[in-house]
Design an enzyme around this catalytic site. Structure first.
Site, PDB file in Angstrom:
ATOM      1  N   ASP A 230       0.809  -1.279   0.134  1.00 31.50           N
ATOM      2  CA  ASP A 230      -0.069  -0.001  -0.012  1.00 31.50           C
ATOM      3  C   ASP A 230       0.949   1.213   0.072  1.00 31.50           C
ATOM      4  OD1 ASP A 230      -2.440  -1.524   0.115  1.00 31.50           O
ATOM      5  OD2 ASP A 230      -2.466  -1.542   2.370  1.00 31.50           O
ATOM      6  N   GLU A 231       2.122   1.269  -0.612  1.00 31.01           N
ATOM      7  CA  GLU A 231       2.926   2.325  -0.656  1.00 31.01           C
ATOM      8  C   GLU A 231       3.203   2.568  -1.952  1.00 31.01           C
ATOM      9  OE1 GLU A 231       4.212   4.191   2.005  1.00 31.01           O
ATOM     10  OE2 GLU A 231       3.622   3.209   3.673  1.00 31.01           O
TER      11      GLU A 231
END
Length: 287
Positions: A230-231
Site C-alpha cells: 500500500d505504498e
C-alpha cells in the site's frame, strides 16, 4: 486520422530547449500537435511532457519518427514512451469475492468508455463466487491460493500475463498481497484499488479502522503496486463525507461507490498514457 495519431510521454532532467526540440522534430517530420501538456518539478529538477500528435499526408514513416524521438531522448537523457492511439492496451483483471469493481470496469469496457482489450479474468475463487457479474465469454482462470501454494499460483499468473501479451494488470479488489517478485515484474503496469484514503488506514478492514477513529471522510486510493504494501505511487483518490450515524456497514456500502469510480479513472489514465512516474509519486496529465 485516429490510426495515425500517437502519444509521446517523456521525462528528463529539466533544461531549456526541451519543448522547442520536441516541437521542431515533430514539425519537420510532417506531424501536427493536437494536444501538449508539460510540468516542471522544481523540487526534483525533472521535466515531464505528454504530446498527442498526428502524422499528416506526406509525413515521415512511423519508424523514422520513432528513430528521431530516440535520438532526441539520448540528447536530453529522456525516459520516453511512444504509442499509437488506436492500439488498445491488453488488460488482465484480478478479483476475489467482492466484484463491484470488476462489474464496473466490464460495463465501462462494453459501452466503449474504457478502450482496452481484456485478456482474461483471474480469481482465487471459483466463478460462482462472482456469479452476479456477467463476464460473458471472457477467459476465466480459477487460481486458488494458500500460503503453501502462493509461489506456484503467482507463477501461473505470470504465465498468463506473458502468453496473453498483457500490458496492464488491474487488481479489482483482488484480496491477495502480491509477492515482491511478481510486484517487481509488473512494476509500472499493475494498478491496485485500496479501500482507504492512503496513507491512512492501511492493511485489512480499513473502513472498520476508520469507524473506530470516528473519521468524517472516507475514501479510496488507486496506486501502482510495489513491493511495499500500500505504498506504491498514487494515481487517483476520492472521498465522501460521513457522519457519526454511519455504521461500519454504511461505510463499506458508500466505499464501494468510491472504489468503483477511483479505479475506473486510474485505469482510464493509464490506458491513455496520462501517467508518468516521478519517483514515489506520479504526474497525471488529465484533461
Amino acid at each position: 486520422m485516429l490510426d495515425r495519431t500517437c502519444v509521446l510521454t517523456l521525462s528528463c532532467p529539466d533544461r531549456p530547449g526541451i519543448v522547442a526540440a520536441v516541437s521542431t522534430l515533430l514539425f519537420e517530420a510532417g506531424c501536427n500537435i493536437l494536444d501538449a501538456q508539460q510540468y516542471d518539478d522544481i523540487e526534483t529538477g525533472r521535466f515531464f511532457m505528454r504530446v498527442v500528435f498526428a502524422r499528416l499526408d506526406g509525413a515521415q514513416t512511423q519508424e523514422a519518427i520513432a528513430a528521431g524521438i530516440e535520438a532526441l531522448a539520448q540528447r536530453f537523457a529522456m525516459t520516453i514512451n511512444l504509442s499509437e492511439q488506436s492500439r488498445k492496451k491488453r488488460v488482465l483483471l484480478l478479483v476475489s469475492k467482492f466484484d463491484h469493481c470488476l462489474a464496473d470496469l466490464l460495463y465501462r469496457w462494453r459501452i466503449g468508455e474504457l478502450p482496452m482489450e481484456i485478456t482474461g479474468i483471474v480469481s482465487n475463487h471459483e466463478r460462482a463466487a462472482i456469479a452476479s457479474t456477467d463476464i460473458g465469454d471472457l477467459p476465466f482462470h480459477h487460481l486458488p491460493v494458500t500460503r503453501q501454494s502462493k509461489m506456484e499460483q503467482e507463477a501461473e499468473i505470470w504465465r498468463i500475463v506473458q502468453e496473453s501479451k498483457t500490458d496492464l494488470v488491474v487488481l479489482a479488489r483482488y484480496m491477495q498481497i502480491l509477492s515482491d517478485g511478481l510486484s517487481a515484474k509488473l512494476a509500472g503496469r499493475c494498478i491496485n484499488i485500496h479501500h482507504s484514503f492512503l496513507p491512512g488506514f492501511k492493511g485489512a478492514r480499513p473502513y472498520h479502522q476508520a469507524h473506530e477513529r470516528g473519521v468524517k471522510l472516507i475514501g479510496a486510493t488507486a496506486h501502482y503496486v510495489t513491493s511495499d504494501l500500500d505504498e506504491g505511487p498514487i494515481i487517483e483518490q476520492d472521498v465522501e463525507r460521513i457522519s457519526h450515524r454511519d455504521t461500519p456497514g454504511d461505510l463499506v456500502r458508500k466505499g464501494r461507490d468510491i472504489e468503483r469510480r477511483v479505479l475506473a479513472r486510474a485505469v482510464s489514465h493509464h490506458l491513455e498514457d496520462r501517467i508518468l512516474l516521478n519517483g514515489k509519486k506520479t504526474v497525471v496529465f488529465t484533461d
